[in-house]
Scaffold this motif. Structure first.
Motif, PDB file in Angstrom:
ATOM      1  N   LEU A  48      20.512 -97.901  76.923  1.00 57.29           N
ATOM      2  CA  LEU A  48      21.508 -97.563  77.950  1.00 57.29           C
ATOM      3  C   LEU A  48      22.726 -96.850  77.378  1.00 57.29           C
ATOM      4  O   LEU A  48      23.815 -96.884  77.953  1.00 57.29           O
ATOM      5  CB  LEU A  48      21.999 -98.830  78.684  1.00 57.29           C
ATOM      6  N   ALA A  49      22.566 -96.244  76.222  1.00 54.05           N
ATOM      7  CA  ALA A  49      23.729 -95.688  75.539  1.00 54.05           C
ATOM      8  C   ALA A  49      24.093 -94.318  76.064  1.00 54.05           C
ATOM      9  O   ALA A  49      23.268 -93.607  76.628  1.00 54.05           O
ATOM     10  CB  ALA A  49      23.457 -95.627  74.056  1.00 54.05           C
ATOM     11  N   GLY A  50      25.342 -93.918  75.882  1.00 53.62           N
ATOM     12  CA  GLY A  50      25.822 -92.623  76.324  1.00 53.62           C
ATOM     13  C   GLY A  50      26.048 -91.688  75.159  1.00 53.62           C
ATOM     14  O   GLY A  50      25.124 -91.382  74.403  1.00 53.62           O
ATOM     15  N   ASN A  51      27.308 -91.271  74.975  1.00 49.98           N
ATOM     16  CA  ASN A  51      27.584 -90.201  74.009  1.00 49.98           C
ATOM     17  C   ASN A  51      27.293 -90.571  72.554  1.00 49.98           C
ATOM     18  O   ASN A  51      27.033 -89.702  71.736  1.00 49.98           O
ATOM     19  CB  ASN A  51      29.035 -89.728  74.145  1.00 49.98           C
ATOM     20  N   LYS A  52      27.325 -91.869  72.234  1.00 49.53           N
ATOM     21  CA  LYS A  52      27.149 -92.255  70.820  1.00 49.53           C
ATOM     22  C   LYS A  52      25.775 -91.875  70.295  1.00 49.53           C
ATOM     23  O   LYS A  52      25.583 -91.701  69.098  1.00 49.53           O
ATOM     24  CB  LYS A  52      27.324 -93.759  70.647  1.00 49.53           C
ATOM     25  N   VAL A  53      24.813 -91.765  71.203  1.00 50.97           N
ATOM     26  CA  VAL A  53      23.442 -91.515  70.755  1.00 50.97           C
ATOM     27  C   VAL A  53      23.323 -90.151  70.079  1.00 50.97           C
ATOM     28  O   VAL A  53      22.612 -89.996  69.087  1.00 50.97           O
ATOM     29  CB  VAL A  53      22.460 -91.654  71.934  1.00 50.97           C
ATOM     30  N   ARG A  54      24.053 -89.171  70.585  1.00 48.28           N
ATOM     31  CA  ARG A  54      24.001 -87.840  69.953  1.00 48.28           C
ATOM     32  C   ARG A  54      24.508 -87.921  68.511  1.00 48.28           C
ATOM     33  O   ARG A  54      24.009 -87.246  67.628  1.00 48.28           O
ATOM     34  CB  ARG A  54      24.849 -86.843  70.729  1.00 48.28           C
ATOM     35  N   LYS A  55      25.551 -88.727  68.311  1.00 44.92           N
ATOM     36  CA  LYS A  55      26.081 -88.882  66.952  1.00 44.92           C
ATOM     37  C   LYS A  55      25.062 -89.606  66.082  1.00 44.92           C
ATOM     38  O   LYS A  55      24.829 -89.238  64.926  1.00 44.92           O
ATOM     39  CB  LYS A  55      27.368 -89.707  66.973  1.00 44.92           C
ATOM     40  N   GLY A 283      27.539 -90.335  94.541  1.00 48.93           N
ATOM     41  CA  GLY A 283      26.650 -91.401  94.079  1.00 48.93           C
ATOM     42  C   GLY A 283      26.683 -91.509  92.564  1.00 48.93           C
ATOM     43  O   GLY A 283      25.708 -91.905  91.927  1.00 48.93           O
ATOM     44  N   LEU A 284      27.811 -91.145  91.978  1.00 50.41           N
ATOM     45  CA  LEU A 284      27.939 -91.104  90.516  1.00 50.41           C
ATOM     46  C   LEU A 284      28.897 -92.212  90.075  1.00 50.41           C
ATOM     47  O   LEU A 284      29.972 -92.357  90.642  1.00 50.41           O
ATOM     48  CB  LEU A 284      28.507 -89.735  90.107  1.00 50.41           C
ATOM     49  N   LEU A 285      28.482 -92.960  89.060  1.00 49.21           N
ATOM     50  CA  LEU A 285      29.324 -94.077  88.609  1.00 49.21           C
ATOM     51  C   LEU A 285      30.105 -93.715  87.357  1.00 49.21           C
ATOM     52  O   LEU A 285      29.551 -93.149  86.412  1.00 49.21           O
ATOM     53  CB  LEU A 285      28.444 -95.292  88.306  1.00 49.21           C
ATOM     54  N   VAL A 286      31.394 -94.038  87.385  1.00 50.69           N
ATOM     55  CA  VAL A 286      32.211 -93.948  86.161  1.00 50.69           C
ATOM     56  C   VAL A 286      32.873 -95.305  85.963  1.00 50.69           C
ATOM     57  O   VAL A 286      33.074 -96.049  86.915  1.00 50.69           O
ATOM     58  CB  VAL A 286      33.273 -92.822  86.231  1.00 50.69           C
ATOM     59  N   ASP A 287      33.177 -95.616  84.721  1.00 49.87           N
ATOM     60  CA  ASP A 287      33.688 -96.960  84.426  1.00 49.87           C
ATOM     61  C   ASP A 287      35.201 -96.917  84.223  1.00 49.87           C
ATOM     62  O   ASP A 287      35.776 -95.859  83.979  1.00 49.87           O
ATOM     63  CB  ASP A 287      32.986 -97.520  83.183  1.00 49.87           C
ATOM     64  N   PRO A 288      35.840 -98.102  84.299  1.00 55.33           N
ATOM     65  CA  PRO A 288      37.307 -98.105  84.208  1.00 55.33           C
ATOM     66  C   PRO A 288      37.849 -97.999  82.779  1.00 55.33           C
ATOM     67  O   PRO A 288      39.055 -97.871  82.603  1.00 55.33           O
ATOM     68  CB  PRO A 288      37.682 -99.461  84.820  1.00 55.33           C
ATOM     69  N   VAL A 289      37.002 -98.057  81.767  1.00 57.54           N
ATOM     70  CA  VAL A 289      37.501 -98.024  80.380  1.00 57.54           C
ATOM     71  C   VAL A 289      37.459 -96.598  79.808  1.00 57.54           C
ATOM     72  O   VAL A 289      38.388 -96.159  79.141  1.00 57.54           O
ATOM     73  CB  VAL A 289      36.681 -98.977  79.474  1.00 57.54           C
ATOM     74  N   HIS A 315      29.987 -86.541  81.097  1.00 59.20           N
ATOM     75  CA  HIS A 315      29.880 -87.981  81.364  1.00 59.20           C
ATOM     76  C   HIS A 315      29.346 -88.660  80.108  1.00 59.20           C
ATOM     77  O   HIS A 315      28.189 -88.483  79.734  1.00 59.20           O
ATOM     78  CB  HIS A 315      28.964 -88.225  82.558  1.00 59.20           C
ATOM     79  N   THR A 316      30.233 -89.444  79.475  1.00 62.92           N
ATOM     80  CA  THR A 316      29.883 -90.022  78.185  1.00 62.92           C
ATOM     81  C   THR A 316      29.247 -91.406  78.307  1.00 62.92           C
ATOM     82  O   THR A 316      28.989 -92.064  77.297  1.00 62.92           O
ATOM     83  CB  THR A 316      31.153 -90.097  77.309  1.00 62.92           C
ATOM     84  N   GLY A 317      29.014 -91.848  79.541  1.00 61.83           N
ATOM     85  CA  GLY A 317      28.308 -93.129  79.724  1.00 61.83           C
ATOM     86  C   GLY A 317      29.252 -94.308  79.803  1.00 61.83           C
ATOM     87  O   GLY A 317      30.455 -94.154  80.020  1.00 61.83           O
TER      88      GLY A 317
END
Ligand SMILES: Cc1ncc(COP(=O)(O)O)c(C=O)c1O
Length: 343
Positions: A48-55, A283-289, A315-317
């Motif tokens: 379920l990872a976002g931007n870190k996976v590219r790194k 219908g797009l979710l973004v988080d508060p952090v 969107h970095t996840g």
């Protein structure tokens, strides 16, 4: 061989399995009066990872080449980076130890829950700052090495000269996708903390002739004593690794703390409106952090007429904070439509 060819030829793992789509946000764009697209690094990927996976695709290819048996990573208990490392370690059959700081949450929620599920050894070090956390990590690395492990340590946010190359590549990927839609990349807006995402996108942009603006929205305070200088050193170091002859200066680092609000993981102006608007219009979710603060910045910058379009919201996840009861309660009570609903 050109720098772009060296970049393309870098040893890297495939931890995503697909190319994340870029989607036009029609109704959001109409509402805020600027053409906005979304690069969906929030979907797919290991754990379920976002931007870190590219790194990690670049960094862990190097770790495996170095014969690593054990990954050590550090971050807050809310960290998406440590969770991504734990998931990648599981996928690669490596052991993993995480050093986690900040006192809350004390319950197994969000990323903390996932860190545990992915089988990482969790070490809690309390309310320390980033430098103290790094010292704790060093001690654990030495302890593991004494026990015979070949340790590969990932810095805070997995940000490094090498890992930012994953985002230099990502810039080219986005550019290609936007061209296929007949569009250019005017401005990229993304959440920023440890700096690998920003440094990599800045380097990628430089390799393509500085055609876009890259704007990092800072979501964590005091990650480094000199934030812009550290970001710049990642981008320059990444350029050296691929023999790129690009001149990068502080002026190329474009970051803003204006949307940090009360601090890392704490409320900021416009954040609940951004969460609400993207959810109801797209219908797009973004988080508060993380991504919610970048989305709030887009809305505000659009109102000030400060965005060169087309804009890409990278969107970095990081959805998991949405399911943390502390954040869920804040969001529910901040959105008028919901606060009146009897539960
Ligand atoms: C969801 C999310 N967005 C953005 C960021 C910031 O990226 P970077 O650490 O590369 O600056 C992070 C990492 O902290 C993250 O987890």
């Amino acid at each position: 061989m050109t720098a772009l060819e060296m970049l393309e030829g870098l040893p890297r793992l495939d931890l995503r399995g697909f190319v994340s789509p870029v989607q036009r946000l029609e109704r959001f764009s109409e509402t805020i009066g600027v053409e906005v697209w979304c690069k969906r690094d929030d979907i797919g990927s290991v754990g379920l990872a976002g931007n870190k996976v590219r790194k990690l695709e670049v960094e862990l290819a190097h770790a495996l080449a170095c014969g690593a048996t054990h990954l050590v990573a550090e971050g807050s208990r809310l960290s998406n980076a440590t969770r991504a490392v734990a998931a990648a370690a599981a996928a690669l059959g490596l052991k993993c130890t995480l050093l986690l700081c900040h006192d809350e949450p004390h319950e197994p929620v969000g990323n903390l829950m996932l860190d545990g599920l992915f089988g990482a050894d969790l070490r809690f070090v309390g309310n320390v700052n980033w430098l103290e956390l790094a010292e704790h990590a060093e001690i654990v690395v030495r302890e593991l090495e004494r026990s015979g492990e070949r340790v590969y340590r990932l810095p805070i946010g997995c940000a490094s000269e090498r890992s930012c190359l994953g985002f230099a590549l990502a810039y080219g990927e986005l550019r290609y996708q936007m061209r296929a839609h007949g569009r250019s990349v005017g401005t990229i807006v993304h959440a920023s903390s440890s700096g690998g995402t920003h440094a990599g996108l800045v380097l990628g942009n430089a390799l393509h002739g500085f055609e876009s603006q890259i704007r990092g929205i800072v979501v964590a305070e005091d990650v480094y004593p000199d934030v812009a200088g550290t970001y710049l050193s990642f981008a320059r170091g990444g350029a050296r690794l691929i023999d790129a002859e690009v001149e990068l200066t502080r002026d190329h680092i474009n970051i803003s703390e204006a949307y940090l609000g009360e601090g890392y993981g704490l409320p900021a102006a416009g954040i609940y409106e951004a969460i609400d608007l993207l959810a109801t219009k797209e219908g797009l979710l973004v988080d508060p952090v993380y991504s919610g603060k970048a989305a709030a910045a887009i809305i505000d910058l659009a109102a000030r007429n400060e965005l060169k379009g087309p804009v890409v919201f990278w969107h970095t996840g990081g959805y998991h904070a949405l399911f943390d009861p502390r954040y869920a309660k804040r969001i529910w009570s901040a959105i008028e439509r919901l606060s009146g609903v009897e539960l």
